[in-house]
Structure formats: structure tokens, C-alpha cells
Design a protein around this motif. Sequence first.
Motif, PDB file in Angstrom:
ATOM      1  N   LEU A  36      11.162  -0.034  10.333  1.00 38.26           N
ATOM      2  CA  LEU A  36      11.493  -1.144   9.808  1.00 38.26           C
ATOM      3  C   LEU A  36      10.186  -1.546   8.787  1.00 38.26           C
ATOM      4  N   SER A  37      10.496  -1.492   7.299  1.00 40.27           N
ATOM      5  CA  SER A  37       9.265  -1.878   6.629  1.00 40.27           C
ATOM      6  C   SER A  37       9.939  -2.975   5.662  1.00 40.27           C
ATOM      7  N   ILE A  38       9.168  -3.289   4.471  1.00 39.46           N
ATOM      8  CA  ILE A  38       9.672  -4.181   3.543  1.00 39.46           C
ATOM      9  C   ILE A  38      10.864  -3.677   2.826  1.00 39.46           C
ATOM     10  N   ASN A  39      10.998  -2.387   3.196  1.00 37.86           N
ATOM     11  CA  ASN A  39      11.888  -1.676   2.228  1.00 37.86           C
ATOM     12  C   ASN A  39      13.477  -2.013   2.819  1.00 37.86           C
ATOM     13  N   GLN A  40      13.378  -2.540   4.370  1.00 40.78           N
ATOM     14  CA  GLN A  40      14.592  -2.909   4.888  1.00 40.78           C
ATOM     15  C   GLN A  40      14.635  -4.375   5.001  1.00 40.78           C
ATOM     16  N   LEU A  41      13.555  -5.358   5.280  1.00 32.64           N
ATOM     17  CA  LEU A  41      13.557  -6.651   5.440  1.00 32.64           C
ATOM     18  C   LEU A  41      12.625  -7.253   4.442  1.00 32.64           C
ATOM     19  N   ASN A  42      13.095  -7.812   3.333  1.00 29.19           N
ATOM     20  CA  ASN A  42      12.204  -7.944   2.232  1.00 29.19           C
ATOM     21  C   ASN A  42      11.524  -9.178   2.505  1.00 29.19           C
ATOM     22  N   LEU A  44       9.212  -9.443   5.313  1.00 31.90           N
ATOM     23  CA  LEU A  44       8.351  -9.139   6.187  1.00 31.90           C
ATOM     24  C   LEU A  44       6.716  -9.414   5.685  1.00 31.90           C
ATOM     25  N   GLY A  45       6.339  -9.217   4.574  1.00 34.49           N
ATOM     26  CA  GLY A  45       4.991  -9.378   4.196  1.00 34.49           C
ATOM     27  C   GLY A  45       4.279  -8.081   4.677  1.00 34.49           C
ATOM     28  N   ASN A  46       3.104  -8.395   5.144  1.00 42.06           N
ATOM     29  CA  ASN A  46       2.075  -7.152   5.389  1.00 42.06           C
ATOM     30  C   ASN A  46       2.238  -6.960   6.761  1.00 42.06           C
ATOM     31  N   VAL A  47       3.366  -6.555   7.173  1.00 43.41           N
ATOM     32  CA  VAL A  47       3.741  -6.051   8.662  1.00 43.41           C
ATOM     33  C   VAL A  47       4.953  -5.051   8.474  1.00 43.41           C
ATOM     34  N   SER A  48       4.903  -4.092   9.483  1.00 45.87           N
ATOM     35  CA  SER A  48       5.845  -3.294   9.646  1.00 45.87           C
ATOM     36  C   SER A  48       5.881  -2.638  11.147  1.00 45.87           C
ATOM     37  N   LEU A  49       6.912  -1.779  11.303  1.00 49.14           N
ATOM     38  CA  LEU A  49       6.903  -1.338  12.966  1.00 49.14           C
ATOM     39  C   LEU A  49       7.767   0.095  12.857  1.00 49.14           C
ATOM     40  N   LEU A  50       7.430   0.768  13.889  1.00 42.30           N
ATOM     41  CA  LEU A  50       8.252   1.890  14.342  1.00 42.30           C
ATOM     42  C   LEU A  50       8.713   1.721  15.869  1.00 42.30           C
ATOM     43  N   VAL A 129       4.319  -1.107   4.155  1.00 41.24           N
ATOM     44  CA  VAL A 129       5.041   0.334   4.511  1.00 41.24           C
ATOM     45  C   VAL A 129       3.824   1.160   4.851  1.00 41.24           C
ATOM     46  N   PRO A 130       3.573   1.504   6.154  1.00 38.57           N
ATOM     47  CA  PRO A 130       2.777   2.415   6.719  1.00 38.57           C
ATOM     48  C   PRO A 130       2.891   3.957   6.040  1.00 38.57           C
ATOM     49  N   GLU A 131       1.691   4.468   6.121  1.00 46.01           N
ATOM     50  CA  GLU A 131       1.868   5.890   5.427  1.00 46.01           C
ATOM     51  C   GLU A 131       1.109   6.713   6.632  1.00 46.01           C
ATOM     52  N   VAL A 132       1.386   8.007   6.619  1.00 49.76           N
ATOM     53  CA  VAL A 132       0.992   9.011   7.775  1.00 49.76           C
ATOM     54  C   VAL A 132       0.732  10.137   7.278  1.00 49.76           C
ATOM     55  N   ILE A 133      -0.448  11.021   8.060  1.00 49.88           N
ATOM     56  CA  ILE A 133      -0.698  12.285   7.636  1.00 49.88           C
ATOM     57  C   ILE A 133      -0.528  13.146   9.073  1.00 49.88           C
ATOM     58  N   PRO A 241      -2.272  21.419  -0.658  1.00 55.74           N
ATOM     59  CA  PRO A 241      -1.254  20.254  -0.882  1.00 55.74           C
ATOM     60  C   PRO A 241      -1.339  19.280   0.426  1.00 55.74           C
ATOM     61  N   PHE A 242      -2.631  18.569   0.846  1.00 47.81           N
ATOM     62  CA  PHE A 242      -2.228  17.819   2.096  1.00 47.81           C
ATOM     63  C   PHE A 242      -1.215  16.730   1.661  1.00 47.81           C
ATOM     64  N   LEU A 243      -0.369  16.693   2.506  1.00 49.88           N
ATOM     65  CA  LEU A 243       0.864  15.566   2.316  1.00 49.88           C
ATOM     66  C   LEU A 243       0.857  14.172   3.197  1.00 49.88           C
ATOM     67  N   TYR A 244       1.289  13.371   2.585  1.00 47.39           N
ATOM     68  CA  TYR A 244       1.418  12.244   3.620  1.00 47.39           C
ATOM     69  C   TYR A 244       2.788  11.745   3.417  1.00 47.39           C
ATOM     70  N   ARG A 245       3.485  11.143   4.162  1.00 43.87           N
ATOM     71  CA  ARG A 245       4.764  10.574   4.386  1.00 43.87           C
ATOM     72  C   ARG A 245       4.642   9.110   4.717  1.00 43.87           C
ATOM     73  N   ARG A 246       5.727   8.366   4.080  1.00 43.97           N
ATOM     74  CA  ARG A 246       5.940   6.907   4.275  1.00 43.97           C
ATOM     75  C   ARG A 246       6.846   6.740   5.117  1.00 43.97           C
ATOM     76  N   TRP A 247       6.619   5.702   6.373  1.00 42.12           N
ATOM     77  CA  TRP A 247       7.583   5.648   7.222  1.00 42.12           C
ATOM     78  C   TRP A 247       8.375   4.390   6.591  1.00 42.12           C
ATOM     79  N   ASP A 248       9.462   4.855   5.604  1.00 42.36           N
ATOM     80  CA  ASP A 248      10.289   3.854   5.066  1.00 42.36           C
ATOM     81  C   ASP A 248      11.610   4.295   4.747  1.00 42.36           C
TER      82      ASP A 248
END
Length: 248
Positions: A36-42, A44-50, A129-133, A241-248
Motif C-alpha cells: 500500500l502506497s500513495i499510488n493506492q491511497l492518495n 497517505l502522505g509520507n507513510v506506506s506499508l507492506l 512509496v518505499p524503494e528497495v534493492i 546495472p544495480f537495480l532498485y524496485r518500488r513497492w508500488d
Amino acid sequence: MADSYMDFTSPNTQFTYTLSDNPFFQKDAQNVINTLSINQLNTLGNVSLLDIFLSKDNVVEPHIHQNATELVYCITGGAVVSLINPYTKELLNFTIAPGQVANVPQGWWHYEVANQDNTHLLAIFDAPVPEVIFGSDILRLTPANVLAHSYCLDEAKVKDTLAPITDTVIIGPPASCSKQHPNGMPMQQMMNHGGMNMAQMAPGSYQQAIQNQTYHYPYRPISGESESYNAPLDHPFHPIPFLYRRWD
């Protein structure tokens, strides 16, 4: 203000969401991550979760969140949250039960291992939207000759060991992997005592497991470089190419 961007008079304002409507990854019916990020619940502000569901000995693979601190809250079951303190160079293992939390500072290497079936965790982030490597991306995308040269390793053995990691693991081990070490030590116990020793596993079991189970998810390079490279990954001048993914 975290939500200053939001027009709360808009008909598009969202206040509720069903987490299962946004699955990020599913290994099987018992091992699932919803996000759940701001892309699902607009609002939210600066918070998100898995929303994380794990069965015993399954692990959210080693990774870092380069843009957020992570607070892991245990709802049911139990887990060991392990992290490396970059200042003391210590591996820290925190066992959490229902109602308990473990905190992972921003940018710290960490992983979570379920020590019970039906484990349910919430990972809460201070980012919209948290990012992850993921560790599997670092291992599979760093040329074997670079690893071998950097750490004085046998390049052929490095290639052979890492070749089966062809995609991001996310929840490990893969479904077809052996859950029990040949010496009788549970997978989760091995991880908590300094990591899994793949060399001691049954020959070919880990490699075959990953070859049989791969996953494909959107990604983009940290550097902003193109996602396509002409040089082979083991070329000495390949742009890693170190990649990161967004939990969105």
C-alpha cells in the motif's frame, strides 16, 4: 505538511483500501506480499506499508530500503528480523512475537525469517512509496570477475554458484528448494547463525530450485541508465546495472 498536496474537497479523495487488491509478490498461497502506497491511497502522505504473510522458514530476502526506515510489526506467528549495523559491523537478530516490533534504519541491510507458520507482518515505512534493492539483484548483476577480483575468489566457482540466480528472489527459498539442511539444522536457524552455506546443501538442489522458479517484475536502474545492455554481464567493462524496485 505531509498531505499538503491533497485537495480534500476532490471527489477523487481516497480514505480506504483493500490491501489484497494490490499484490506485489506471491510465492504460494502462504507466502504473499501486498503493498500500500500513495499510488493506492492518495491521502497517505509520507507513510506506506507492506502486508507480509510467511510460513515457517520462509525469508524476505536480504535487501535495503534506500529511501525509508522500516518498522516491522508482528500481527500473528513470529519472525526473526536480522540487520547489519554498518557502524559496529555487527549482525543483529531480533525475535518478534505478536504485538512486538523491530526497527530497521534507512539504508541498513536486513531480512526477515518466519519462525512459525501463519506469520503475518506489517512493514511500515516513512515514505509515500518505499524503494528497495534486493540482494539477489546485486549478486546476479555484478560480473563474476569483479566479485572474484575484489575478494580474491575463484571466478569459475563464483560463476557456478551464482549462475542459478536469474531473477529477483523476494521470498526465499524458492518453492522447489529443500527446506532442510542435510545436517538437520533448520533453514531459519542457519540464517540466524551467519547465513546459509550453499556449498553444504545437497548437490544441485539450490541451483535447480531457482532455475525452476523465476519471477518477473518491473524495474529501473538506480543510475537512470538504459535497462538494456549490449555487453555480456561478465564483460570486464560492463556498466553494472544495480537495480532498485518500488513497492508500488
